[in-house]
Design an enzyme around this catalytic site. Structure first.
Site, PDB file in Angstrom:
ATOM      1  N   ASP A   1     -15.335  23.898 -19.902  1.00  0.00           N
ATOM      2  CA  ASP A   1     -15.348  25.193 -19.394  1.00  0.00           C
ATOM      3  C   ASP A   1     -16.011  25.790 -18.921  1.00  0.00           C
ATOM      4  O   ASP A   1     -16.229  27.196 -17.742  1.00  0.00           O
ATOM      5  CB  ASP A   1     -14.537  26.298 -20.932  1.00  0.00           C
ATOM      6  CG  ASP A   1     -15.461  26.417 -21.285  1.00  0.00           C
ATOM      7  OD1 ASP A   1     -17.091  25.791 -21.556  1.00  0.00           O
ATOM      8  OD2 ASP A   1     -15.625  27.734 -22.039  1.00  0.00           O
ATOM      9  N   GLU A   2     -17.103  24.927 -18.259  1.00  0.00           N
ATOM     10  CA  GLU A   2     -18.615  25.405 -17.787  1.00  0.00           C
ATOM     11  C   GLU A   2     -19.251  24.187 -16.531  1.00  0.00           C
ATOM     12  O   GLU A   2     -19.181  23.150 -17.298  1.00  0.00           O
ATOM     13  CB  GLU A   2     -19.602  25.703 -19.234  1.00  0.00           C
ATOM     14  CG  GLU A   2     -20.843  26.896 -17.820  1.00  0.00           C
ATOM     15  CD  GLU A   2     -21.513  26.761 -19.702  1.00  0.00           C
ATOM     16  OE1 GLU A   2     -21.380  28.311 -19.725  1.00  0.00           O
ATOM     17  OE2 GLU A   2     -22.712  26.139 -19.695  1.00  0.00           O
TER      18      GLU A   2
END
Length: 373
Positions: free
Chosen positions: A115-116
């Site tokens: 998610d990053e």
């Protein structure tokens, strides 16, 4: 991405928006239709087990429920929160969607997990805020989800400022903004200052990043050693020379399963054996999908008393074959005295290399591994 796993679940269950929702349950916590046809959701108060929170919505976080917290503790803080099972296949799908959307605009990306990402925008001539907004809009169009972007001169500051205006924020800071935007923040906001270091800093009266910047270097060195104290001084002044790394080689691939109850290697071998086989099959699938083969096969066991054991076996030839992985992992397993109950079982492959030639894989025989041979 903002509360990524939870946000993906809210796409599936929009009726839960605005409610405290906790992700981390098992398959038994899947919502089911009620007599009226509406979905009936499990409540956190009814959870029994030793699982941990994978993530939570911002409404649940406001009640004190955060990722990695024990579910039983979370249930005491937010008993009426909705509990949903994790669905990693879905999360990986949306992860690919958001990264592809970003890459269409800014392809120099360092992947930092599901998610990053870090993005190098140094070659872009477009005004930064409109560019950041364009990336956000592309992510939302591709996924239906929001993200928060921090734009700064380096990775350290970008990581910090990406958290400042969550959710759905765009934060820009320059070196001139460090005294006003960065120094008032708690020292633990810096990635690399963990709970123990933060506790030691607090005991020295150093609570904020600004406190660190003003600290006597000799004091820091006395308590943290030369290398870490020098790093503390650099980061407190916003200094970070790390480049955005757009490619990296995977060092290991693993699969593991934590059991809902402790399993005995002999008494529960009918349960453990198919779990072990499934882990090997899924691990082989991961290798094949990512284009790797590996020579060293290992196992990881965690017992009921939380003590762990690992064993490894290096093969003559690298493999991505499920049957070969299971055979090697089984050899590792036989080198462990299985006289205690298990709470976790894992299989991993290391010494990875890129697969040059593909060949067919033989069928996987399950066989007996646990209990008496």
């Amino acid at each position: 991405m903002d509360a990524f796993y939870a946000s993906v679940e809210l796409l599936r269950y929009p009726e839960l928006r605005g409610q405290p929702v906790v992700i981390g349950g098992g398959s038994r916590h899947q919502p089911e239709p009620g007599a009226d046809g509406k979905l009936q959701f499990h409540k956190l108060r009814d959870y029994v087990g030793r699982g941990v929170v994978t993530t939570s919505t911002y409404e649940a976080r406001a009640l004190g429920v955060f990722s990695a917290m024990g579910m039983m503790k979370a249930a005491k803080l937010a008993p009426d929160a909705i509990l949903l099972p994790t669905d990693f296949e879905s999360y990986r799908h949306y992860s690919r969607l958001f990264k592809n959307a970003v890459a269409e605009i800014a392809p120099l990306i360092e992947d930092r997990g599901i998610d990053e990402i870090y993005i190098d925008l140094s070659e872009h001539t477009e005004e930064i805020r409109p560019l950041a907004q364009r990336i956000k809009d592309a992510v939302r169009a591709a996924t239906g989800l929001s993200c928060s972007i921090g734009v700064a001169p380096n990775k350290l500051l970008a990581k910090i400022c990406s958290e400042l205006d969550k959710p759905d924020g765009v934060t820009l800071i320059s070196a001139a903004d460090i005294p006003t935007r960065i120094w008032p923040l708690a020292a633990r906001k810096v990635n690399g200052i963990g709970p123990k270091a933060a506790e030691k800093l607090s005991a020295l009266g150093l609570h904020t990043i600004g406190d660190l910047a003003a600290a006597d270097p000799a004091l820091l060195q006395d308590h943290f050693g030369r290398t870490y104290s020098e790093w503390l001084m650099r980061i407190s002044h916003g200094q970070d020379e790390r480049p955005v790394v757009t490619s990296s080689e995977t060092k290991s691939i693993s699969r593991e399963s934590t059991f809902e109850r402790d399993l005995h290697a002999k008494l529960d071998r009918d349960t453990l054996t198919p779990i072990f086989t499934d882990l090997c099959v899924r691990l082989a699938g991961d290798l094949q999908r990512k284009g790797y083969v590996g020579r060293t096969i290992g196992i990881k066991l965690k017992f009921a008393d939380f003590r762990g054991v690992t064993r490894d076996l290096t093969l003559p030839d690298a493999t991505d074959d499920a049957a070969t992985i299971r055979q090697a992992a089984g050899e590792c397993l036989r080198r462990v005295t299985l006289d205690r109950r298990l709470r976790l079982l894992g299989v991993r492959v290391t010494a990875l290399s890129r697969k040059e030639l593909s060949d067919s894989s033989p069928m996987l025989a399950q066989g007996e591994l646990f209990g008496e041979e």
